[in-house]
Design an enzyme around this catalytic site. Structure first.
Site, PDB file in Angstrom:
ATOM      1  N   HIS A 101       0.853  -1.197   0.000  1.00  0.00           N
ATOM      2  CA  HIS A 101       0.000   0.000   0.000  1.00  0.00           C
ATOM      3  C   HIS A 101       0.880   1.235   0.000  1.00  0.00           C
ATOM      4  O   HIS A 101       1.850   1.319   0.766  1.00  0.00           O
ATOM      5  CB  HIS A 101      -0.892   0.012   1.235  1.00  0.00           C
ATOM      6  N   HIS A 103       0.796   5.820  -0.888  1.00  0.00           N
ATOM      7  CA  HIS A 103       0.069   7.031  -1.241  1.00  0.00           C
ATOM      8  C   HIS A 103       0.874   7.800  -2.289  1.00  0.00           C
ATOM      9  O   HIS A 103       0.970   9.027  -2.230  1.00  0.00           O
ATOM     10  CB  HIS A 103      -0.146   7.917  -0.020  1.00  0.00           C
ATOM     11  N   ASP A 126       1.842  -3.936 -20.767  1.00  0.00           N
ATOM     12  CA  ASP A 126       2.750  -4.995 -20.315  1.00  0.00           C
ATOM     13  C   ASP A 126       2.448  -5.437 -18.890  1.00  0.00           C
ATOM     14  O   ASP A 126       2.275  -6.620 -18.613  1.00  0.00           O
ATOM     15  CB  ASP A 126       4.193  -4.488 -20.342  1.00  0.00           C
ATOM     16  N   HIS A 166      -8.033   7.549  -1.303  1.00  0.00           N
ATOM     17  CA  HIS A 166      -7.104   6.904  -0.367  1.00  0.00           C
ATOM     18  C   HIS A 166      -5.723   6.735  -0.988  1.00  0.00           C
ATOM     19  O   HIS A 166      -4.802   7.466  -0.645  1.00  0.00           O
ATOM     20  CB  HIS A 166      -7.687   5.560   0.088  1.00  0.00           C
ATOM     21  N   TYR A 220       9.066 -12.043 -21.955  1.00  0.00           N
ATOM     22  CA  TYR A 220      10.033 -10.996 -21.636  1.00  0.00           C
ATOM     23  C   TYR A 220      11.018 -11.458 -20.574  1.00  0.00           C
ATOM     24  O   TYR A 220      10.664 -12.212 -19.665  1.00  0.00           O
ATOM     25  CB  TYR A 220       9.289  -9.752 -21.135  1.00  0.00           C
TER      26      TYR A 220
END
Length: 230
Positions: A101, A103, A126, A166, A220
């Site tokens: 997580h 910001h 991609d 958020h 790749y």
């Protein structure tokens, strides 16, 4: 032979602590915000960052081990305030081995607008296989964020979701893959913002997005050589 449970958790503590440095390296977090977690393979446990601890002070010994209900089982510090969201993702998506997580500025700006990031770039095709979707608003501390992540990502190839008002949550087969998705999400969000500031970004054909995603995911990079024939 697989590692003993104690050794496995110790290695994950080291890995999760080290991966937090990537969040600061790429400018994805400010102060003590953001978190990385990793599932403990074969156990109903995860390792996650402690709440409110400076990044410079993060170390393997202060990572927190929680069960998949978010209850601490090992460690002296309180776990991240996003622990319940991470735990819900692990319960709902057994293939996920890492959750991140952040910001990060550009991606969170899209989240503040409540807008998905359309796929106008080969790099986005991609990594994300299409748009980076927007998820619902949910208050921090309970399962609602986790539920929003899981519901929003269903039907998407994206390992990233922008939770409205958020920030960014990403998933991966392990914690490193989830960190990579967070880095790439911010990169795509920044370029998409700049492109829109210059005018209307050009669309990409769905077939081209599919082809790019398949190539990147399956061809790749370096591949392990096939076993020699007997």
């Amino acid at each position: 032979m697989s590692a003993e449970p104690g050794q496995q958790i110790r290695r994950l503590r080291e890995n999760v602590a080290r991966l937090h440095a990537e969040l600061t390296r790429y400018g994805l977090v400010a102060w003590t915000s953001g978190n990385v977690s990793a599932r403990v393979p074969g156990q109903n446990l995860m390792v996650i960052k402690p709440s409110g601890v400076d990044y410079d002070d993060l170390a393997p010994e202060n990572m927190v081990v929680c069960d998949l209900d978010g209850v601490p089982v090992e460690g002296d510090l309180a776990p991240s305030s996003d622990t319940a969201a991470h735990a819900y993702v692990y319960r709902a998506l057994p293939e996920v081995g890492g959750v991140v997580h952040t910001h990060s500025g550009y991606a969170t700006a899209w989240a503040a607008r409540g807008e998905s990031i359309p796929c106008h770039l080969t790099a986005q095709a991609d990594e994300f296989g299409g748009e980076i979707p927007i998820g619902p608003f949910a208050l921090i501390g309970g399962d609602d964020i986790g539920k929003g992540i899981v519901t929003t990502l269903a039907g998407h190839r994206s390992p990233a979701v922008l939770m409205r008002n958020h920030g960014v949550f990403t998933i991966g087969r392990d914690a490193r893959a989830a960190v990579k998705a967070a880095v790439m999400c911010e990169d795509v969000a920044r370029t998409a913002h700049l492109a829109r500031a210059l005018g209307e970004p050009l669309p990409m054909a769905a077939a081209d997005v599919d082809a790019l995603y398949d190539r990147y995911q399956n061809a790749y990079g370096q591949r392990s050589p096939s076993p020699a024939s007997p």
